[in-house]
Design a protein around this motif. Structure first.
Motif, PDB file in Angstrom:
ATOM      1  N   LEU A  28       0.833  -1.206   0.000  1.00  0.00           N
ATOM      2  CA  LEU A  28       0.000   0.000   0.000  1.00  0.00           C
ATOM      3  C   LEU A  28       0.868   1.257   0.000  1.00  0.00           C
ATOM      4  CD1 LEU A  28      -3.095   0.484   0.116  1.00  0.00           C
ATOM      5  CD2 LEU A  28      -2.844   0.735   2.581  1.00  0.00           C
ATOM      6  N   TRP A  29       1.896   1.267   0.824  1.00  0.00           N
ATOM      7  CA  TRP A  29       2.805   2.416   0.876  1.00  0.00           C
ATOM      8  C   TRP A  29       3.533   2.602  -0.451  1.00  0.00           C
ATOM      9  CZ3 TRP A  29       4.985   0.324   6.071  1.00  0.00           C
ATOM     10  CH2 TRP A  29       4.087   0.633   7.102  1.00  0.00           C
ATOM     11  N   ALA A  30       3.913   1.502  -1.093  1.00  0.00           N
ATOM     12  CA  ALA A  30       4.583   1.605  -2.398  1.00  0.00           C
ATOM     13  C   ALA A  30       3.625   2.193  -3.435  1.00  0.00           C
ATOM     14  CB  ALA A  30       5.090   0.233  -2.845  1.00  0.00           C
ATOM     15  N   LEU A  31       2.366   1.778  -3.389  1.00  0.00           N
ATOM     16  CA  LEU A  31       1.372   2.363  -4.291  1.00  0.00           C
ATOM     17  C   LEU A  31       1.203   3.854  -4.011  1.00  0.00           C
ATOM     18  CD1 LEU A  31      -1.149  -0.572  -4.160  1.00  0.00           C
ATOM     19  CD2 LEU A  31      -0.202   0.374  -6.281  1.00  0.00           C
ATOM     20  N   HIS A  32       1.221   4.207  -2.748  1.00  0.00           N
ATOM     21  CA  HIS A  32       1.047   5.609  -2.368  1.00  0.00           C
ATOM     22  C   HIS A  32       2.207   6.482  -2.852  1.00  0.00           C
ATOM     23  CE1 HIS A  32      -0.008   9.146  -0.116  1.00  0.00           C
ATOM     24  NE2 HIS A  32       1.140   9.096   0.530  1.00  0.00           N
ATOM     25  N   VAL A  33       3.432   6.066  -2.590  1.00  0.00           N
ATOM     26  CA  VAL A  33       4.571   6.908  -2.953  1.00  0.00           C
ATOM     27  C   VAL A  33       4.761   7.004  -4.463  1.00  0.00           C
ATOM     28  CG1 VAL A  33       5.770   6.573  -0.763  1.00  0.00           C
ATOM     29  CG2 VAL A  33       6.356   5.109  -2.724  1.00  0.00           C
ATOM     30  N   THR A  34       4.194   6.077  -5.211  1.00  0.00           N
ATOM     31  CA  THR A  34       4.288   6.137  -6.669  1.00  0.00           C
ATOM     32  C   THR A  34       3.062   6.809  -7.281  1.00  0.00           C
ATOM     33  OG1 THR A  34       3.361   3.908  -6.861  1.00  0.00           O
ATOM     34  CG2 THR A  34       5.781   4.106  -6.844  1.00  0.00           C
ATOM     35  N   LYS A  35       2.189   7.330  -6.417  1.00  0.00           N
ATOM     36  CA  LYS A  35       0.965   8.022  -6.854  1.00  0.00           C
ATOM     37  C   LYS A  35       0.057   7.103  -7.678  1.00  0.00           C
ATOM     38  CE  LYS A  35       2.578  12.463  -5.927  1.00  0.00           C
ATOM     39  NZ  LYS A  35       2.830  12.353  -4.535  1.00  0.00           N
ATOM     40  N   GLN A  36      -0.009   5.842  -7.263  1.00  0.00           N
ATOM     41  CA  GLN A  36      -0.825   4.840  -7.946  1.00  0.00           C
ATOM     42  C   GLN A  36      -1.922   4.311  -7.024  1.00  0.00           C
ATOM     43  OE1 GLN A  36      -0.311   4.093 -11.244  1.00  0.00           O
ATOM     44  NE2 GLN A  36       1.214   5.724 -11.120  1.00  0.00           N
ATOM     45  N   LEU A  37      -2.404   5.172  -6.130  1.00  0.00           N
ATOM     46  CA  LEU A  37      -3.394   4.762  -5.144  1.00  0.00           C
ATOM     47  C   LEU A  37      -4.619   5.667  -5.251  1.00  0.00           C
ATOM     48  CD1 LEU A  37      -3.777   2.707  -2.881  1.00  0.00           C
ATOM     49  CD2 LEU A  37      -2.697   4.296  -1.328  1.00  0.00           C
ATOM     50  N   PRO A  38      -5.467   5.434  -6.247  1.00  0.00           N
ATOM     51  CA  PRO A  38      -6.626   6.303  -6.431  1.00  0.00           C
ATOM     52  C   PRO A  38      -7.678   6.094  -5.344  1.00  0.00           C
ATOM     53  CG  PRO A  38      -6.705   4.489  -7.990  1.00  0.00           C
ATOM     54  CD  PRO A  38      -5.400   4.375  -7.247  1.00  0.00           C
ATOM     55  N   VAL A  39      -8.510   7.086  -5.169  1.00  0.00           N
ATOM     56  CA  VAL A  39      -9.551   7.053  -4.136  1.00  0.00           C
ATOM     57  C   VAL A  39     -10.456   5.834  -4.297  1.00  0.00           C
ATOM     58  CG1 VAL A  39     -11.588   8.283  -3.270  1.00  0.00           C
ATOM     59  CG2 VAL A  39      -9.497   9.530  -3.766  1.00  0.00           C
ATOM     60  N   ASP A  40     -10.794   5.487  -5.529  1.00  0.00           N
ATOM     61  CA  ASP A  40     -11.704   4.358  -5.729  1.00  0.00           C
ATOM     62  C   ASP A  40     -11.099   3.027  -5.292  1.00  0.00           C
ATOM     63  OD1 ASP A  40      -9.953   4.500  -7.954  1.00  0.00           O
ATOM     64  OD2 ASP A  40     -11.331   3.306  -9.167  1.00  0.00           O
ATOM     65  N   ARG A  41      -9.779   2.968  -5.150  1.00  0.00           N
ATOM     66  CA  ARG A  41      -9.138   1.758  -4.622  1.00  0.00           C
ATOM     67  C   ARG A  41      -8.972   1.844  -3.105  1.00  0.00           C
ATOM     68  NH1 ARG A  41      -6.758  -1.769  -8.531  1.00  0.00           N
ATOM     69  NH2 ARG A  41      -6.796  -3.198  -6.765  1.00  0.00           N
ATOM     70  N   LEU A  42      -8.901   3.069  -2.575  1.00  0.00           N
ATOM     71  CA  LEU A  42      -8.752   3.253  -1.124  1.00  0.00           C
ATOM     72  C   LEU A  42     -10.069   3.054  -0.384  1.00  0.00           C
ATOM     73  CD1 LEU A  42      -6.368   6.284  -0.530  1.00  0.00           C
ATOM     74  CD2 LEU A  42      -6.141   3.992   0.396  1.00  0.00           C
ATOM     75  N   LEU A  43     -11.162   3.534  -0.959  1.00  0.00           N
ATOM     76  CA  LEU A  43     -12.455   3.465  -0.267  1.00  0.00           C
ATOM     77  C   LEU A  43     -12.831   2.048   0.179  1.00  0.00           C
ATOM     78  CD1 LEU A  43     -14.567   6.086  -2.231  1.00  0.00           C
ATOM     79  CD2 LEU A  43     -13.849   6.214   0.156  1.00  0.00           C
ATOM     80  N   PRO A  44     -12.682   1.029  -0.657  1.00  0.00           N
ATOM     81  CA  PRO A  44     -13.023  -0.326  -0.191  1.00  0.00           C
ATOM     82  C   PRO A  44     -12.166  -0.812   0.974  1.00  0.00           C
ATOM     83  CG  PRO A  44     -12.854  -0.287  -2.588  1.00  0.00           C
ATOM     84  CD  PRO A  44     -12.362   1.036  -2.090  1.00  0.00           C
ATOM     85  N   LEU A  45     -10.975  -0.234   1.120  1.00  0.00           N
ATOM     86  CA  LEU A  45     -10.105  -0.643   2.227  1.00  0.00           C
ATOM     87  C   LEU A  45     -10.633  -0.183   3.580  1.00  0.00           C
ATOM     88  CD1 LEU A  45      -6.573  -0.088   0.649  1.00  0.00           C
ATOM     89  CD2 LEU A  45      -7.965  -2.170   0.729  1.00  0.00           C
ATOM     90  N   LEU A  46     -11.584   0.734   3.578  1.00  0.00           N
ATOM     91  CA  LEU A  46     -12.210   1.160   4.840  1.00  0.00           C
ATOM     92  C   LEU A  46     -13.030   0.033   5.461  1.00  0.00           C
ATOM     93  CD1 LEU A  46     -13.353   4.750   3.826  1.00  0.00           C
ATOM     94  CD2 LEU A  46     -11.386   4.121   5.250  1.00  0.00           C
ATOM     95  N   ASP A  47     -13.327  -1.000   4.671  1.00  0.00           N
ATOM     96  CA  ASP A  47     -14.067  -2.170   5.164  1.00  0.00           C
ATOM     97  C   ASP A  47     -13.168  -3.386   5.346  1.00  0.00           C
ATOM     98  OD1 ASP A  47     -16.683  -1.003   5.225  1.00  0.00           O
ATOM     99  OD2 ASP A  47     -16.696  -1.088   3.031  1.00  0.00           O
ATOM    100  N   HIS A  48     -11.874  -3.211   5.231  1.00  0.00           N
ATOM    101  CA  HIS A  48     -10.935  -4.333   5.340  1.00  0.00           C
ATOM    102  C   HIS A  48     -11.019  -4.940   6.743  1.00  0.00           C
ATOM    103  CE1 HIS A  48      -7.148  -6.578   5.144  1.00  0.00           C
ATOM    104  NE2 HIS A  48      -7.269  -6.458   3.833  1.00  0.00           N
ATOM    105  N   ALA A  49     -10.791  -6.221   6.833  1.00  0.00           N
ATOM    106  CA  ALA A  49     -10.873  -6.924   8.124  1.00  0.00           C
ATOM    107  C   ALA A  49      -9.768  -6.491   9.092  1.00  0.00           C
ATOM    108  CB  ALA A  49     -10.793  -8.433   7.898  1.00  0.00           C
TER     109      ALA A  49
END
Length: 168
Positions: free
Chosen positions: A47-68
């Motif tokens: 996740l951090w690698a996606l973030h620092v490469t600016k490859q972490l769009p909101v539509d991919r982050l939102l579902p992670l709010l429901d992650h176990a």
């Protein structure tokens, strides 16, 4: 196994992304790594690698709010609020999570994000966070909630007093 290699790889990926040399296959591989990882720590590294490469769009982050995993949820909150541009979907989800999420780690992230969202959206989230009586003994959560709502007190003192009086 050695986190130094993971940190170094993130630095190299970030540098390549900044220079426009990041391979287009990297985001797909990182999302696969996230999905296949067995531990929260490994998932966070992807996740951090996606973030620092600016490859972490909101539509991919939102579902992670429901992650176990609570740490994944808390990092999703932090990353969504990082640029002070939290969208309406995320705000709605934050408001639902505040009273319901069982993890103090997630509630800490929600309390922290209060300072990075529009003033009008802070009330509901703060009110939800204050329903957790166990958090009153936490060293950070009450202070972060206060820091988030303090600018609202002069604008609606009666509501602020009611919120404080109803805190668990």
């Amino acid at each position: 196994r050695n986190d130094w290699y993971g940190r170094r790889a993130r630095v190299i990926l970030q540098q390549r992304a900044a220079e426009g040399r990041l391979s287009p296959v990297v985001p797909t591989l990182l999302w696969e790594l996230f999905a296949q990882s067995q531990t929260a720590a490994q998932k966070l590294r992807a996740l951090w690698a996606l973030h620092v490469t600016k490859q972490l769009p909101v539509d991919r982050l939102l579902p992670l709010l429901d992650h176990a995993e609570p740490t994944i949820r808390s990092w999703a909150i932090q990353l969504l609020g990082e640029d002070r541009a939290v969208g309406p979907e995320a705000l709605k989800k934050f408001a639902a999570m505040a009273p319901a999420d069982p993890s103090p780690v997630v509630r800490l992230a929600l309390a922290s994000v209060l300072q990075r969202i529009p003033l009008a959206d802070r009330w509901t989230i703060a009110q939800g966070l204050l329903t957790h009586a166990g958090d009153s003994a936490d060293h950070n959560i009450p202070k972060l909630i206060w820091s988030g709502i303090e600018p609202l007190v002069p604008t609606d003192t009666p509501r602020a007093l009611a919120l404080a009086a109803g805190a668990s």
